[in-house]
Design a protein around this motif. Structure first.
Motif, mmCIF file in Angstrom:
data_model
loop_
_atom_site.group_PDB
_atom_site.id
_atom_site.type_symbol
_atom_site.label_atom_id
_atom_site.label_comp_id
_atom_site.label_asym_id
_atom_site.label_seq_id
_atom_site.Cartn_x
_atom_site.Cartn_y
_atom_site.Cartn_z
ATOM 1 N N GLU A 1 -7.275 4.283 13.192
ATOM 2 C CA GLU A 1 -5.983 3.601 13.065
ATOM 3 C C GLU A 1 -5.223 3.604 14.400
ATOM 4 O OE1 GLU A 1 -5.763 1.975 10.461
ATOM 5 O OE2 GLU A 1 -6.230 3.078 8.644
ATOM 6 N N LEU A 2 -5.401 4.671 15.175
ATOM 7 C CA LEU A 2 -4.789 4.683 16.512
ATOM 8 C C LEU A 2 -5.378 3.574 17.389
ATOM 9 C CD1 LEU A 2 -4.526 8.400 17.650
ATOM 10 C CD2 LEU A 2 -2.650 6.848 17.087
ATOM 11 N N SER A 3 -6.694 3.377 17.247
ATOM 12 C CA SER A 3 -7.323 2.295 18.015
ATOM 13 C C SER A 3 -6.813 0.933 17.533
ATOM 14 C CB SER A 3 -8.849 2.374 17.879
ATOM 15 O OG SER A 3 -9.329 3.608 18.363
ATOM 16 N N HIS A 4 -6.518 0.830 16.260
ATOM 17 C CA HIS A 4 -5.896 -0.400 15.733
ATOM 18 C C HIS A 4 -4.501 -0.589 16.333
ATOM 19 C CE1 HIS A 4 -8.397 -0.515 11.698
ATOM 20 N NE2 HIS A 4 -9.162 -0.429 12.776
ATOM 21 N N LEU A 5 -3.752 0.495 16.386
ATOM 22 C CA LEU A 5 -2.393 0.408 16.938
ATOM 23 C C LEU A 5 -2.440 -0.158 18.355
ATOM 24 C CD1 LEU A 5 0.616 1.234 16.290
ATOM 25 C CD2 LEU A 5 0.176 3.312 17.574
ATOM 26 N N GLU A 6 -3.418 0.306 19.129
ATOM 27 C CA GLU A 6 -3.574 -0.185 20.503
ATOM 28 C C GLU A 6 -3.937 -1.672 20.506
ATOM 29 O OE1 GLU A 6 -7.096 1.246 22.452
ATOM 30 O OE2 GLU A 6 -6.032 1.538 24.356
ATOM 31 N N MET A 7 -4.774 -2.089 19.561
ATOM 32 C CA MET A 7 -5.145 -3.502 19.493
ATOM 33 C C MET A 7 -3.938 -4.383 19.142
ATOM 34 S SD MET A 7 -8.808 -3.434 17.489
ATOM 35 C CE MET A 7 -8.791 -5.236 17.316
ATOM 36 N N VAL A 8 -3.111 -3.907 18.216
ATOM 37 C CA VAL A 8 -1.919 -4.685 17.866
ATOM 38 C C VAL A 8 -0.971 -4.748 19.067
ATOM 39 C CG1 VAL A 8 0.071 -4.832 16.323
ATOM 40 C CG2 VAL A 8 -2.129 -4.092 15.420
ATOM 41 N N ALA A 9 -0.859 -3.649 19.813
ATOM 42 C CA ALA A 9 -0.015 -3.651 21.011
ATOM 43 C C ALA A 9 -0.501 -4.695 22.008
ATOM 44 C CB ALA A 9 -0.026 -2.261 21.656
ATOM 45 N N GLN A 10 -1.795 -4.749 22.217
ATOM 46 C CA GLN A 10 -2.368 -5.723 23.147
ATOM 47 C C GLN A 10 -2.113 -7.151 22.647
ATOM 48 O OE1 GLN A 10 -3.666 -5.354 26.039
ATOM 49 N NE2 GLN A 10 -5.290 -6.848 26.425
ATOM 50 N N MET B 1 -10.992 -1.712 24.368
ATOM 51 C CA MET B 1 -10.431 -1.839 23.029
ATOM 52 C C MET B 1 -11.550 -1.590 22.006
ATOM 53 S SD MET B 1 -7.187 -2.937 23.080
ATOM 54 C CE MET B 1 -6.333 -2.745 24.653
ATOM 55 N N MET B 2 -11.161 -1.249 20.771
ATOM 56 C CA MET B 2 -12.170 -1.050 19.740
ATOM 57 C C MET B 2 -12.870 -2.366 19.398
ATOM 58 S SD MET B 2 -11.697 0.404 15.891
ATOM 59 C CE MET B 2 -13.163 0.816 14.928
ATOM 60 N N TYR B 3 -12.156 -3.467 19.541
ATOM 61 C CA TYR B 3 -12.682 -4.805 19.240
ATOM 62 C C TYR B 3 -11.929 -5.749 20.161
ATOM 63 C CZ TYR B 3 -13.922 -8.879 16.292
ATOM 64 O OH TYR B 3 -14.375 -10.073 15.803
ATOM 65 N N THR B 4 -12.630 -6.746 20.677
ATOM 66 C CA THR B 4 -12.007 -7.616 21.672
ATOM 67 C C THR B 4 -10.801 -8.359 21.101
ATOM 68 O OG1 THR B 4 -14.172 -7.934 22.674
ATOM 69 C CG2 THR B 4 -12.418 -9.458 23.306
ATOM 70 N N VAL B 5 -9.679 -8.199 21.747
ATOM 71 C CA VAL B 5 -8.447 -8.850 21.307
ATOM 72 C C VAL B 5 -8.332 -10.221 21.947
ATOM 73 C CG1 VAL B 5 -5.933 -8.761 21.485
ATOM 74 C CG2 VAL B 5 -7.224 -6.706 20.877
ATOM 75 N N GLN B 6 -8.168 -11.224 21.105
ATOM 76 C CA GLN B 6 -8.035 -12.584 21.629
ATOM 77 C C GLN B 6 -6.725 -13.215 21.158
ATOM 78 O OE1 GLN B 6 -11.631 -15.118 21.255
ATOM 79 N NE2 GLN B 6 -12.463 -13.382 20.122
ATOM 80 N N VAL B 7 -6.085 -13.921 22.081
ATOM 81 C CA VAL B 7 -4.914 -14.721 21.750
ATOM 82 C C VAL B 7 -5.044 -16.014 22.531
ATOM 83 C CG1 VAL B 7 -2.417 -14.926 21.989
ATOM 84 C CG2 VAL B 7 -3.419 -12.743 21.287
ATOM 85 N N ASP B 8 -5.054 -17.156 21.836
ATOM 86 C CA ASP B 8 -5.241 -18.414 22.547
ATOM 87 C C ASP B 8 -3.949 -18.934 23.172
ATOM 88 O OD1 ASP B 8 -7.840 -18.208 21.763
ATOM 89 O OD2 ASP B 8 -7.687 -19.620 20.104
ATOM 90 N N GLN B 9 -2.848 -18.763 22.485
ATOM 91 C CA GLN B 9 -1.573 -19.289 22.964
ATOM 92 C C GLN B 9 -0.464 -18.276 22.773
ATOM 93 O OE1 GLN B 9 -0.894 -22.193 24.407
ATOM 94 N NE2 GLN B 9 -3.026 -22.888 24.288
#
Lengths: 274, 274, 274, 274, 274, 274
Positions: free
Chosen positions: D65-74, D8-16
């Motif tokens: 922005e495409l890399s952002h789209l991938e981050m939002v998908a994740q 990912m362009m930046y590490t995607v984190q979700v705690d819950q």
């Protein structure tokens, strides 16, 4: 040309904020039978209308629908969170903070209104109650008065019913008063369009081509017991139409019979794999 | 449930292929007043209708509209290039070859029909004549008979006019005969819906809430000479409505006066930069 | 509330009917940068705006855009066939008859305008120049002034360019004068919105959250010679941005490096056939 | 051409996991101000841009922005149910079983997310938070740099605010970090576009036609006390614009006056019943 | 994350500008089977895919489709008017001047392309060949591999045919070469998706519920000679299916018979006027 | 032509009203993989199909899908409130009264279903479960059998999965039985379309143009470790495709290499401010 007076056409009252009801009321802001659609239906007719009095009436009513649109916008803003100013203070300071802090009955309300909240900053958006954006596909103007006036009569009837349903869905006295005004005006508009249609002598059938006399009177029973043995004892739509019209319908119980002399060219088998 | 008979409801004739007219005819295949919209309008009403005869009539007519949709599809296929089989032979063998070889009047026709040609393989697509895809936003069913029947009457009037215009746009005798059948049936359907509306006693205003008596009769003149000095000598929509209705309209020439006792809360200036 | 004065905001002139140009002009009636979109953008902002002067300006401009919409409608009706009355006479008497009889340059014009002719009875419809219906998806209001005013500035710039292109596409002096009026007003509106944005101190970044200082200044070069050996001699967007801003961008030529410490959880292979 | 790096362009984190928040976050996946729209806006501009540095910058940003789209998908996949693999295991084994078994706060969450659950198999879909499908109507590119860059500045401002609102709606620290990255980058992009606009000398008004000098400076007061007697004491938009611009606006309080010498051709009455 | 290399994936050649063909080629830019739809179909699948090799393949192909989208954009720009730079010079200097001066075959070409010209400044827009904006309704991802892979196989087949038709519509050797590359890659992708489907053992029926064994094998003849006397001598779809499948279909010529024991509750007549 | 038998194709059972489940079931009424889309996909193919047995099969299946649409409508009406008649009694007498009086679990249900309740009068509307109107963009017919049959196979697979998910979301035994019938028929249809595709010899690649042999077999690895140093240890899509196909793919790990001899004309810098 248009002018705007800073007062509302009728005083908008909302006793209690209610985001869930606001979501439903969107139906009359950006929904199929809402005020934007009404204004655009009558403007597109009026701007293309050579008949003076009819043009005059269409523009009177279209202009009023714009004033209705503004009233619905004001109602929505007040339902979302009291006065608009209080809303925006909160929104940009600590967005929806008090919703999450428990001033709203439950967390659900927030989710239900995400469209308005996330996208609209607490303000009205041009969608229906399910979030579908308003589309000009709702405007059924075709530029022929005998058809357009019938569309207008129908549109006012649908708008009246939608307001009626909304009124029955709320206990808020202020809201009920506001919506009652709007509903009543749709009734008045429906009557005006009926008067305008009556003013056109021989308005049926619309247009100039007469059509085929025999086919025009046939009631064709396409729904019945087809494909099954035994009698068809179904309730009869033909009797219903016949009893309520001076038209003189002929019942046609053999719909396929029309095609008896028809030669449908068989498609060439050899082209199957083309 | 539905059954399909392999014959057309009425013999479809096309004397000469004509892609440009096919493009316009799409209006009645996938356009707002076309046959798919008609079928879906009446099915969604009929499937939710508890009244027996009305349900019966709605399903009779809805089923017929499907047969119309099939007829328009057949007309479109023949207008695009003779029989469908000949078309597909060409399409997949040497796509649109003879169009480019000069069997068509000019290169323009091809471009005009790119939607059907490129996307549809010469077959009908569910768009209007400009290529906009059919949308359920065209279906104005709201599940209340007094409003829905008025919508049906208006829809049939619009469909009649659209067929009339198409008939006037073609010299093809076969096409004219086919379209005349379809146009005539819309006239018959309009009359059936009028009979069904007449069968409902006291159908105006639709629904159960009466509205506000006074407001319901007011003709509000929102269009005039506002913002300008001098007299308003415009043709009067009020006189027009008044003359053609037994309703008894009251003329209201001071639309802003309604709001005279209204206090619109001033928005707080201090929030300007929030 | 709204009032309608029967005069146009500015005299609409059309020297010669021209259906092909009418088709293009639809862009400013029901297209993305057209007058309906403009009016709805500013109304939805104004009706949710607590700041007095800003609300006042938004409603002034929104109201003017409605008057523009009416002017475009009048231009369209005249371009389609002289005065609306002449058109409708023809339309319902012998629809488009003189088009087919050769009063139009060629048969093509008719086909090109089928949307307006078949559906609209010669009147304007709320579509863009390609027939796509107007949708509220064009309205980008989000209810936050610092963002909305930037959207307004951009929208006026787009509308100005669209009018400019239309002016260059016609030789009709009357049309040019009408469109020049409309184009000029968009210039004035753009300036007003710029003044309103300037009135908000510290309007960048919009909103209240500051973001991450370091990331906010990074220029990340995602486009280059990736995947290939050799030097990247491409023209540099970073130098361009750097040279024209007081912001101080940092160039980041290793976009993947950001992710160097990232552990993307491998997807479990065993679930492949689930 | 494009290449994809599996990180990912930046590490995607979700705690819950949080389906209700996922529903709102869809706004930035397939909503009007979301990442797909951003990528497509800049690509369509860049691919048609002859200026080297500007093209370079547009393609840099579009790719990001495409890399952002991938981050939002994740982020969406993780919010819906932890890691994607866990989700799919459940989905096809016992779809949404644990939701119904009470691992979710209440039954409501399921209903609120039916679009993602029923249609998407727990994965992200290209709709906004209300389920409206993404449409290219959101892309306002018109191929003229002075207008397009202003559209870009506005679009980044809207995206920034939307992320800000989403950040305020969640307590999840991982989510906040991910969204803060995305929000910050929009701020950086806005500044880059401002630099690119500054690089165009004399960028106002956009385009080449100057317009009408006098009309361009007029502030026309279309909103006021029209139609009513008495003074107009309303807050003044003119003073607001005048005070914040070096432009020099002229106040025009007689908007109808423009039309004083106008002859609107009366529509012929005899055509009324045509 | 994504990276962009400034070279095209394959050299784009166009020998002669051709706006009419550009209009048709839009089909593969913003049309239903075009490259944006392909990229979004595979990305939404890949980003939600836990299986490693399948995710890897989906992201490989999705990324390639973006490179295709760029190639189509370049082709469109060159078809509209040579190199993009030449186009923009003209556009903003004297918009479409040489079109009107006769460098184009005829006036028609301009009208046919008004969408691209008026709105796009000569650049590609995300619509199909008829001007309908791209919509996420084209993306049929549902997050279940056995169904999604079949959707992918079908999508590649449709894209292959669309390119084939476009190739047959042009004589431009450069264009043909470019389109042949794109068409061929769709063939390769179709084969990859077939391999991925084959890798799932027991992929029919998709999902985990088996359904009803008997109903699953019935061929129900709903189309025939219903409603008419006499024999049904129609060509038989049952024999066709039976001959080409190892499945073992049972012919059911009495479709209504299924409903023989069915009691459809009669709707209550007394509610007719409710 | 079509005939309608008043019985359902299969007895529709619903044990308990459940508006929240009705909302989800809308997916198969007016959603992308629902019954209207299925019927229209096969009709548009069948009406343009010259091959006899294939046309026969397409019309058999299309007709059955219409009967499914009717069954879903009946299920929806019963889920909304028992028999349609009871619903309408309530609706027009005291709209949704018992919902508000507590016969529903909570107030939430009402809000969740506002689209059906406010707009539809308790009847089914042609939207998906999120309220997005059905659009012909869902119909992917292109008029080439080898592609269309693959689209049909995929569409049936998606429909099967959607029914499966809905079955797992409900405990209502009647509903489960009804949905199991519908799901099973989609399985049967999928098999019929597979038989029809098998009947076309050499159906791969679809169409007549062969494409470029070498490019057609290349597996291009566009997703990997591009832009970063070090080895790419990612799971390999190539090995996956290779192992499951008799096709013989060639691995291409240098996707940019294709463009090595490419000369991308540099955009002229001097046009920057045009």
């Amino acid at each position: 040309m248009f002018l705007h007076n800073r007062k509302m056409m009728y005083t908008v009252q909302v006793d209690q904020p209610n985001p869930a009801f606001a979501k439903m009321l969107l139906e009359q802001f950006g929904g199929p039978n809402g005020e934007l659609g009404a204004a655009m239906r009558y403007f597109t007719q009026g701007w293309n209308e050579p008949d003076g009095p009819r043009r005059s009436m269409l523009l009177d009513i279209a202009t009023e629908e714009l004033s209705h649109l503004e009233m619905v916008a004001q109602t929505l803003a007040m339902l979302m969170k009291g006065s608009p100013s209080q809303l925006v203070d909160q929104v940009e300071g600590n967005y929806l903070g008090d919703l999450l802090d428990g001033n709203m009955p439950d967390y659900v309300n927030m989710s239900l209104n995400s469209g308005e909240n996330v996208l609209g900053g607490g303000g009205p958006r041009l969608t229906d109650s399910m979030g579908a954006p308003w589309t000009a596909a709702y405007v059924d103007t075709i530029g022929q008065p005998e058809a357009d006036l019938r569309s207008d009569i129908a549109a006012e009837a649908r708008a009246k019913i939608t307001y009626e349903r909304l009124i029955k869905l709320t206990d808020d006295a202020g809201c009920k008063d506001t919506l009652n005004f709007l509903m009543t005006r749709e009734v008045a508009h429906q009557k005006m369009f009926e008067a305008a249609l009556d003013a056109i002598t021989n308005n049926f059938p619309p247009g100039t081509l007469p059509g085929d006399e025999k086919l025009g009177h046939a009631y064709i029973a396409d729904s019945g017991a087809f494909g099954a043995a035994g009698d068809d004892t179904a309730i009869d739509g033909f009797e219903f139409a016949q009893a309520n019209s001076a038209w003189g319908f002929d019942l046609d119980t053999d719909p396929v019979g029309h095609a008896s002399d028809q030669e449908v060219k068989p498609p060439p088998v050899e082209a199957a794999n083309a």
